[in-house]
Design a protein around this motif. Structure first.
Motif, PDB file in Angstrom:
ATOM      1  N   LEU A 193       0.830  -1.194   0.000  1.00 19.10           N
ATOM      2  CA  LEU A 193       0.000   0.000   0.000  1.00 19.10           C
ATOM      3  C   LEU A 193       0.871   1.253   0.000  1.00 19.10           C
ATOM      4  O   LEU A 193       0.570   2.235  -0.699  1.00 19.10           O
ATOM      5  CB  LEU A 193      -0.927  -0.010   1.218  1.00 19.10           C
ATOM      6  N   GLN A 194       1.955   1.228   0.763  1.00 19.07           N
ATOM      7  CA  GLN A 194       2.859   2.372   0.780  1.00 19.07           C
ATOM      8  C   GLN A 194       3.437   2.638  -0.608  1.00 19.07           C
ATOM      9  O   GLN A 194       3.593   3.798  -1.014  1.00 19.07           O
ATOM     10  CB  GLN A 194       3.996   2.136   1.780  1.00 19.07           C
ATOM     11  N   GLU A 195       3.732   1.578  -1.335  1.00 12.00           N
ATOM     12  CA  GLU A 195       4.272   1.733  -2.686  1.00 12.00           C
ATOM     13  C   GLU A 195       3.288   2.476  -3.582  1.00 12.00           C
ATOM     14  O   GLU A 195       3.671   3.340  -4.379  1.00 12.00           O
ATOM     15  CB  GLU A 195       4.593   0.362  -3.276  1.00 12.00           C
ATOM     16  N   LEU A 196       2.009   2.136  -3.441  1.00 11.35           N
ATOM     17  CA  LEU A 196       0.988   2.821  -4.229  1.00 11.35           C
ATOM     18  C   LEU A 196       0.844   4.275  -3.813  1.00 11.35           C
ATOM     19  O   LEU A 196       0.813   5.187  -4.649  1.00 11.35           O
ATOM     20  CB  LEU A 196      -0.358   2.102  -4.081  1.00 11.35           C
ATOM     21  N   LEU A 197       0.766   4.493  -2.509  1.00 10.15           N
ATOM     22  CA  LEU A 197       0.537   5.850  -2.011  1.00 10.15           C
ATOM     23  C   LEU A 197       1.721   6.763  -2.284  1.00 10.15           C
ATOM     24  O   LEU A 197       1.548   7.985  -2.399  1.00 10.15           O
ATOM     25  CB  LEU A 197       0.237   5.802  -0.513  1.00 10.15           C
ATOM     26  N   ASN A 198       2.913   6.189  -2.401  1.00 10.67           N
ATOM     27  CA  ASN A 198       4.092   7.004  -2.679  1.00 10.67           C
ATOM     28  C   ASN A 198       3.969   7.768  -3.996  1.00 10.67           C
ATOM     29  O   ASN A 198       4.585   8.825  -4.167  1.00 10.67           O
ATOM     30  CB  ASN A 198       5.351   6.138  -2.704  1.00 10.67           C
ATOM     31  N   LEU A 199       3.174   7.247  -4.918  1.00 16.53           N
ATOM     32  CA  LEU A 199       2.978   7.945  -6.179  1.00 16.53           C
ATOM     33  C   LEU A 199       2.328   9.303  -5.969  1.00 16.53           C
ATOM     34  O   LEU A 199       2.567  10.245  -6.725  1.00 16.53           O
ATOM     35  CB  LEU A 199       2.112   7.097  -7.124  1.00 16.53           C
ATOM     36  N   TYR A 200       1.502   9.392  -4.937  1.00 15.42           N
ATOM     37  CA  TYR A 200       0.853  10.661  -4.629  1.00 15.42           C
ATOM     38  C   TYR A 200       1.588  11.423  -3.526  1.00 15.42           C
ATOM     39  O   TYR A 200       1.183  12.512  -3.159  1.00 15.42           O
ATOM     40  CB  TYR A 200      -0.612  10.441  -4.232  1.00 15.42           C
ATOM     41  N   GLY A 201       2.643  10.824  -2.989  1.00 10.86           N
ATOM     42  CA  GLY A 201       3.484  11.536  -2.032  1.00 10.86           C
ATOM     43  C   GLY A 201       3.039  11.361  -0.604  1.00 10.86           C
ATOM     44  O   GLY A 201       2.155  12.069  -0.128  1.00 10.86           O
ATOM     45  N   VAL A 202       3.653  10.418   0.105  1.00 10.60           N
ATOM     46  CA  VAL A 202       3.283  10.202   1.502  1.00 10.60           C
ATOM     47  C   VAL A 202       3.637  11.403   2.357  1.00 10.60           C
ATOM     48  O   VAL A 202       3.082  11.608   3.437  1.00 10.60           O
ATOM     49  CB  VAL A 202       3.972   8.938   2.062  1.00 10.60           C
ATOM     50  N   ASP A 203       4.592  12.219   1.886  1.00  5.96           N
ATOM     51  CA  ASP A 203       4.986  13.404   2.639  1.00  5.96           C
ATOM     52  C   ASP A 203       4.364  14.676   2.071  1.00  5.96           C
ATOM     53  O   ASP A 203       4.783  15.792   2.401  1.00  5.96           O
ATOM     54  CB  ASP A 203       6.524  13.549   2.641  1.00  5.96           C
ATOM     55  N   ALA A 204       3.383  14.505   1.203  1.00  8.72           N
ATOM     56  CA  ALA A 204       2.742  15.670   0.590  1.00  8.72           C
ATOM     57  C   ALA A 204       1.968  16.468   1.635  1.00  8.72           C
ATOM     58  O   ALA A 204       1.580  15.957   2.691  1.00  8.72           O
ATOM     59  CB  ALA A 204       1.808  15.215  -0.526  1.00  8.72           C
ATOM     60  N   THR A 205       1.726  17.728   1.324  1.00  6.35           N
ATOM     61  CA  THR A 205       0.963  18.571   2.231  1.00  6.35           C
ATOM     62  C   THR A 205      -0.488  18.122   2.268  1.00  6.35           C
ATOM     63  O   THR A 205      -0.994  17.477   1.336  1.00  6.35           O
ATOM     64  CB  THR A 205       1.014  20.029   1.774  1.00  6.35           C
ATOM     65  N   THR A 206      -1.161  18.484   3.344  1.00  9.99           N
ATOM     66  CA  THR A 206      -2.575  18.140   3.469  1.00  9.99           C
ATOM     67  C   THR A 206      -3.377  18.742   2.332  1.00  9.99           C
ATOM     68  O   THR A 206      -4.290  18.109   1.787  1.00  9.99           O
ATOM     69  CB  THR A 206      -3.116  18.637   4.816  1.00  9.99           C
ATOM     70  N   GLY A 207      -3.028  19.959   1.940  1.00  4.36           N
ATOM     71  CA  GLY A 207      -3.746  20.615   0.846  1.00  4.36           C
ATOM     72  C   GLY A 207      -3.661  19.835  -0.449  1.00  4.36           C
ATOM     73  O   GLY A 207      -4.654  19.694  -1.175  1.00  4.36           O
ATOM     74  N   TYR A 208      -2.480  19.313  -0.742  1.00  5.89           N
ATOM     75  CA  TYR A 208      -2.315  18.524  -1.967  1.00  5.89           C
ATOM     76  C   TYR A 208      -3.105  17.223  -1.879  1.00  5.89           C
ATOM     77  O   TYR A 208      -3.777  16.823  -2.847  1.00  5.89           O
ATOM     78  CB  TYR A 208      -0.844  18.232  -2.207  1.00  5.89           C
ATOM     79  N   LEU A 209      -3.029  16.549  -0.747  1.00  3.74           N
ATOM     80  CA  LEU A 209      -3.761  15.299  -0.587  1.00  3.74           C
ATOM     81  C   LEU A 209      -5.266  15.515  -0.706  1.00  3.74           C
ATOM     82  O   LEU A 209      -5.986  14.666  -1.225  1.00  3.74           O
ATOM     83  CB  LEU A 209      -3.414  14.652   0.755  1.00  3.74           C
ATOM     84  N   GLN A 210      -5.750  16.650  -0.246  1.00  2.00           N
ATOM     85  CA  GLN A 210      -7.159  16.973  -0.411  1.00  2.00           C
ATOM     86  C   GLN A 210      -7.492  17.248  -1.879  1.00  2.00           C
ATOM     87  O   GLN A 210      -8.552  16.861  -2.371  1.00  2.00           O
ATOM     88  CB  GLN A 210      -7.529  18.175   0.448  1.00  2.00           C
ATOM     89  N   GLU A 211      -6.553  17.884  -2.571  1.00  3.74           N
ATOM     90  CA  GLU A 211      -6.762  18.208  -3.983  1.00  3.74           C
ATOM     91  C   GLU A 211      -6.951  16.953  -4.832  1.00  3.74           C
ATOM     92  O   GLU A 211      -7.707  16.959  -5.802  1.00  3.74           O
ATOM     93  CB  GLU A 211      -5.577  19.014  -4.516  1.00  3.74           C
ATOM     94  N   VAL A 212      -6.281  15.872  -4.471  1.00  2.00           N
ATOM     95  CA  VAL A 212      -6.348  14.651  -5.268  1.00  2.00           C
ATOM     96  C   VAL A 212      -7.330  13.636  -4.682  1.00  2.00           C
ATOM     97  O   VAL A 212      -7.364  12.483  -5.134  1.00  2.00           O
ATOM     98  CB  VAL A 212      -4.951  14.014  -5.413  1.00  2.00           C
ATOM     99  N   SER A 213      -8.133  14.048  -3.718  1.00  2.57           N
ATOM    100  CA  SER A 213      -9.089  13.151  -3.060  1.00  2.57           C
ATOM    101  C   SER A 213     -10.519  13.481  -3.457  1.00  2.57           C
ATOM    102  O   SER A 213     -11.009  14.576  -3.162  1.00  2.57           O
ATOM    103  CB  SER A 213      -8.963  13.264  -1.535  1.00  2.57           C
TER     104      SER A 213
END
Length: 287
Positions: A193-213
């Motif tokens: 699962l970490q391998e998949l999520l790394n594509l979207y950046g596990v260390d990405a900002t909350t704002g970015y993670l919201q943008e792609v959710s």
């Protein structure tokens, strides 16, 4: 990746069961034979990259009221192919002979190339092409999405955040991630699962993670949405589905939700029959 194998298994079983609007005046003035033949075209390019292709299947006797279903394959944003959706294509062609089908390939991500916004841009390019060529294909400019896994995530995100012309009438989400800020994702210890999520950046900002959710992008004008999840899915936890269901409910968006408690990232047998029956009814109602 296991995600690809699981999706391919699901698709193979299904096979056994067998942004701009077109000018209405142009559509009304277009001429075409009184009775159109069935037409299909494979590997049509919509961009310069070899992965930017789609297949289109146009029913006989179509007209400018003919709706189109867009199929988006899974594969963790970094693998998979439109051929993975051929069983869905065949099922739909059998059960919905009056609907056009577009089976999409999109550029795949890797450790050096993020899926976002690249894959959103690809879906935009496909839909723009279809709208701009409405007189060629003889179809309506109303579309529905059916996405599996990563393809379901992309289908929802485009429908909720990128459909500025309200072209999407429905979206079907089969085991798709919806919320990258989910604590179950952020605090997981699953290497795959970490391998998949790394594509979207596990260390990405909350704002970015919201943008792609999709969960954070959905609004009250979202199209009707149907969701299917497995309760034992190691890649897309149940919370991804239940939170999305609750958000749609709070926004009064038409939706349906099915959780198969004992299934993982794909299923067979009576639960698969149930999925296809519910999906067919949803298409009949909303497309």
């Amino acid at each position: 990746m296991k995600i690809t194998k699981n999706i391919l298994l699901t698709i193979s079983i299904i096979s056994v069961l067998l942004s701009c609007s077109i000018d209405e005046n142009n559509s009304q003035n277009a001429t075409f034979p009184q009775s159109l033949d069935y037409r299909e075209e494979l590997d049509l390019p919509y961009g310069n990259d070899s992965e930017q292709t789609f297949d289109i299947f146009l029913p006989a006797d179509r007209n400018f009221n003919t709706k189109t279903l867009l199929l988006v394959h899974g594969g963790g944003w970094s693998s998979g192919d439109k051929s993975d959706m051929n069983a869905f294509r065949d099922y739909l062609r059998t059960h919905f002979p009056d609907i056009a089908i577009v089976n999409i390939n999109y550029r795949l991500a890797n450790e050096n190339t993020s899926p976002h916004p690249m894959q959103m841009n690809d879906l935009t390019s496909v839909i723009t092409h279809l709208v701009n060529n409405q007189n060629n294909y003889i179809i309506d400019d109303e579309f529905g999405f059916i996405g599996v896994s990563a393809g379901a995530h992309l289908s929802m995100l485009w429908s909720y955040a990128y459909d500025t012309n309200n072209l999407i009438s429905m979206v079907a989400n089969i085991v798709g991630p919806t919320n990258f800020t989910d604590e179950v994702y952020l605090n997981n210890n699953n290497p795959e699962l970490q391998e998949l999520l790394n594509l979207y950046g596990v260390d990405a900002t909350t704002g970015y993670l919201q943008e792609v959710s999709p969960y954070h992008q959905v609004t009250e004008i979202a199209p009707p949405t149907i969701l299917f999840y497995g309760g034992q899915d190691p890649l897309v936890p149940t919370s991804q589905g239940t939170a999305m269901r609750d958000k749609l409910e709070a926004l009064n968006v038409i939706h349906e939700f099915t959780l198969y408690e004992n299934e993982a990232h794909g299923w067979t047998g009576t639960n698969l029959l149930d999925t296809m029956n519910k999906l067919s009814t949803f298409i009949d109602t909303h497309l």
